[in-house]
Design an enzyme around this catalytic site. Sequence first.
Site, PDB file in Angstrom:
ATOM      1  N   GLU A  23     -13.418  12.766  20.707  1.00 22.65           N
ATOM      2  CA  GLU A  23     -13.976  14.013  21.206  1.00 22.65           C
ATOM      3  C   GLU A  23     -15.437  13.869  21.617  1.00 22.65           C
ATOM      4  OE1 GLU A  23     -11.326  17.404  18.946  1.00 22.65           O
ATOM      5  OE2 GLU A  23     -13.079  16.674  17.865  1.00 22.65           O
ATOM      6  N   CYS A  48     -23.138  15.374  23.066  1.00 27.68           N
ATOM      7  CA  CYS A  48     -22.871  14.666  21.810  1.00 27.68           C
ATOM      8  C   CYS A  48     -21.664  13.768  22.033  1.00 27.68           C
ATOM      9  CB  CYS A  48     -22.599  15.682  20.698  1.00 27.68           C
ATOM     10  SG  CYS A  48     -22.179  14.933  19.112  1.00 27.68           S
ATOM     11  N   CYS A  58     -13.451   7.018  11.736  1.00 30.22           N
ATOM     12  CA  CYS A  58     -14.682   6.613  11.047  1.00 30.22           C
ATOM     13  C   CYS A  58     -14.305   6.027   9.692  1.00 30.22           C
ATOM     14  CB  CYS A  58     -15.596   7.828  10.862  1.00 30.22           C
ATOM     15  SG  CYS A  58     -17.262   7.429  10.299  1.00 30.22           S
ATOM     16  N   CYS A  62     -17.886  10.422   4.657  1.00 29.19           N
ATOM     17  CA  CYS A  62     -18.839  11.418   4.167  1.00 29.19           C
ATOM     18  C   CYS A  62     -18.042  12.681   3.837  1.00 29.19           C
ATOM     19  CB  CYS A  62     -19.899  11.701   5.227  1.00 29.19           C
ATOM     20  SG  CYS A  62     -20.897  10.243   5.631  1.00 29.19           S
ATOM     21  N   CYS A  99     -17.809  15.950   5.975  1.00 29.74           N
ATOM     22  CA  CYS A  99     -17.557  15.758   7.409  1.00 29.74           C
ATOM     23  C   CYS A  99     -16.058  15.644   7.685  1.00 29.74           C
ATOM     24  CB  CYS A  99     -18.278  14.491   7.878  1.00 29.74           C
ATOM     25  SG  CYS A  99     -18.032  14.120   9.628  1.00 29.74           S
ATOM     26  N   CYS A 146     -21.378  20.570  14.188  1.00 30.68           N
ATOM     27  CA  CYS A 146     -21.678  19.335  13.467  1.00 30.68           C
ATOM     28  C   CYS A 146     -20.723  19.153  12.293  1.00 30.68           C
ATOM     29  CB  CYS A 146     -23.119  19.403  12.962  1.00 30.68           C
ATOM     30  SG  CYS A 146     -23.630  17.947  12.060  1.00 30.68           S
TER      31      CYS A 146
END
Length: 411
Positions: free
Chosen positions: A118, A131, A138, A142, A145, A384
């Site tokens: 994305e 962004c 990933c 975290c 997230c 975010c």
Amino acid sequence: MDMAIPGHIDPVPVPRPITPRADGRSDLMGLMREDIAALLETAGLDRKQAKLRSKQLFHWIYHRGVTYFDSMTDIAKQMRPWLEERFVIGRPQVVEAQVSSDGTRKWLLRTDDSQEYEMVFIPDADRGTLCISSQVGCTLNCRFCYTGTMRLVRNLTPGEIVGQVMLARDALGEWPKGAMDQLDDEEDAASYTADGRLLTNIVLMGMGEPLYNFDNVRDAMKVVMHGDGLALSKRRITLSTSGVVPLMARCGEEIGVNLAVSLHAVTKEVRDEIVPINRKFGLEELLQACADYPGASNARRITFEYVMLKDKNDTDEDARELVRLIKGYGLPAKVNLIPFNPWPGAIYECSDPERIKRFSDIVFEGGISAPVRTPRGRDIMAACGQLKSASEKKSRAELDRLAEEKQAALG
């Protein structure tokens, strides 16, 4: 570069290899002039001809946004089919495009080998920030997230990274018009700046950890910053890392862009929990790497990103410790306070607005800028920490089947 990548418990990255194009053509997207010249020479052009054509192609691809060789008016007509047969100027496939009520745009993109990722465009009165993602999935996990709940599928190539910028410029209609040889010097010079454009800034804050895809990110940013192409200044590009300490100095030296660090906590205990890479590279190591970051100055401050989690990292004591740490390492820095953006299954809550304001006030009183970021695109999961594609839901067998179907469709 091969290096251990910390996962939530054990480092077990198994990125999928990139599948070659089914039609056998080479994609020129993401390549510098010398790389294009080398491909042309391999395909049969002599060195002088390859150098000339690579300069023309580079201009048409990155400065004009052209995707068809037939549109390149200063390349001989008989040469264009030869190029078409051997090369392609790729763009990511758009699976879905959404627009938030606040004007934020989010694209779900798909690669040639059916991987999804994305990107988000955030318009403001004085700037427009894109962004972009650097990986499919990933490894950092975290805990606040949504992307961190994905597995790493694979790194994005330089072409797939640059392609996001190209696609955004396509969507925003920001390519100069007219043929290469029909522009006067004044028009040509003006079109190489970000002034007057909707897309003025790039942040590497999408899916993935950019420094775990260092070589591809570096090569992509070279193309984006090149004066004869997309020509975005390094001062308009920010790379965000969760703290891959061994590669931070190289980032400053070889890429030279602004640095943002996902800090999110000021104690080992809390950061170990919410940013697990802290178990490998601790706060002291991270802050020293920030102090040593090439090019950091009061004019180019390091940004510390700090997500506000209720009853986790948002006390007055946390705010004071944040000031102490930044001053203790003599860092030219500012802090972005990010209200936590919820996602399905999240175990945290956002700090109350009054608590966030109090935290911000304490940091400001300590002499450090600490604005509260206004959440953007929450209604389309574009804020975010909310980016997540469906790529990890596909099994290897499903991905292989999709690839076979695509190849069959191409004949």
